[in-house]
Scaffold this active site. Structure first.
Site, PDB file in Angstrom:
ATOM      1  N   ASP A 295     -37.967 -40.209  -9.031  1.00 55.66           N
ATOM      2  CA  ASP A 295     -37.216 -41.003  -9.991  1.00 55.66           C
ATOM      3  C   ASP A 295     -35.867 -41.341  -9.348  1.00 55.66           C
ATOM      4  O   ASP A 295     -35.439 -40.667  -8.408  1.00 55.66           O
ATOM      5  CB  ASP A 295     -37.029 -40.174 -11.270  1.00 55.66           C
TER       6      ASP A 295
ATOM      7  N   ASP B 255     -32.542 -42.695 -11.288  1.00 52.34           N
ATOM      8  CA  ASP B 255     -31.339 -42.357 -12.049  1.00 52.34           C
ATOM      9  C   ASP B 255     -31.311 -40.877 -12.406  1.00 52.34           C
ATOM     10  O   ASP B 255     -32.266 -40.337 -12.966  1.00 52.34           O
ATOM     11  CB  ASP B 255     -31.271 -43.195 -13.326  1.00 52.34           C
TER      12      ASP B 255
END
Length: 280
Positions: free
Chosen positions: A79, A81
């Site tokens: 991922d 963020d």
């Protein structure tokens, strides 16, 4: 099992106490801040005790089979963020518009799994309508930093010949730049619509939600001719759980409780490079 303990401090007192709790046959100092406890008899009850003790001492831990190595894996999926980078990009974009509290509230609810991701993204992006697109570059230049240990981790991953995938519910503006900066192999994210230099408050095409993240990991695995069990997946929010669920090793990084509870291991205190001693 081996029990790997990691700390931000070389003080061994807490690690020694937890090693004693684990009834390990041998304790080996791997580095000044990493300890390996060998021949630990795993049980859910022991894990609960270790979890509580490590949390109190600000140590990270992982139970791993002695044979588990970095070479077992062929793909690292991350991922973006609050995982590979230290911010939620959409929150910082909103801050340029004076709307960070409103957007952050929606972000947090989505990451905790309290709000459906598609709805949360569309609501947040809509709030950005009319913002000058130059705000995106300002966020990248002024606020975006890699999470601790990111570059060391990626150097080791790439040296081992493991492919890298950045799959994000964020935006292509940032994933494209990070891909070039870190020499990543594949990225996939949402595309913000920009007209006449302004954000329209809409995204172009489909939304990269939990299902799409899982499909992306599966697609890249198929392209590489590997299985999902040969994949390490790292994330922090509820929309990462589906791709983490198919991985051979799922890693929760500074994650929400719902993610920590379901991941194979959690890095709450050390950096992203904390996966390296675990797979040494």
């Amino acid at each position: 099992m081996h029990l790997i303990l990691q700390s931000l401090s070389p003080d061994s007192s807490a690690a020694n106490a937890i090693a004693t709790l684990s009834a390990a046959s041998k304790i080996t100092l791997i580095s000044p801040t990493v300890w390996r406890c060998e021949d630990v008899i795993y049980s859910d009850d022991l894990k609960a005790q270790i979890d509580a003790a490590c949390h109190a001492a600000q140590l990270d831990y992982a139970f791993v089979p002695p044979t588990r190595k970095l070479s077992d894996f062929k793909l690292l999926a991350m991922d973006m963020d609050s995982t590979l980078i230290n911010i939620e990009c959409i929150d910082e974009i909103a801050d340029m518009y004076g709307l960070k509290p409103q957007v952050s509230e929606i972000t947090e609810a989505a990451m905790r799994g309290e709000l459906e991701f598609n709805e949360s993204l569309l609501r947040r992006v809509a709030l950005l309508k009319g913002l000058d697109a130059s705000a995106l570059q300002r966020v990248y230049d002024e606020r975006l930093q890699l999470s601790p240990g990111a570059e060391k981790m990626l150097a080791a991953i790439q040296a081992a010949g493991i492919k890298t995938l950045l799959v994000s519910g964020g935006f292509t503006f940032f994933t494209d730049r990070i891909k070039a900066r870190l020499s990543l192999d594949v990225t996939h994210a949402n595309q913000l619509e920009i007209v006449d230099g302004k954000l329209t408050g809409k995204v172009i095409g489909g939304i990269v939600n939990a299902d799409e993240k899982q499909r992306t990991v599966e697609r890249v695995c198929a392209e590489l001719g590997i299985t999902a069990q040969q994949t390490i997946v790292m994330g922090d929010g509820a929309n990462d759980l589906k791709m983490m669920g198919i991985a051979g090793l799922s890693v929760a990084f500074r994650a929400k409780p719902v993610v920590r509870a379901q991941a194979n291991l959690a890095l709450n205190f050390v950096g992203l490079d904390g996966i390296l001693p675990i797979l040494a």
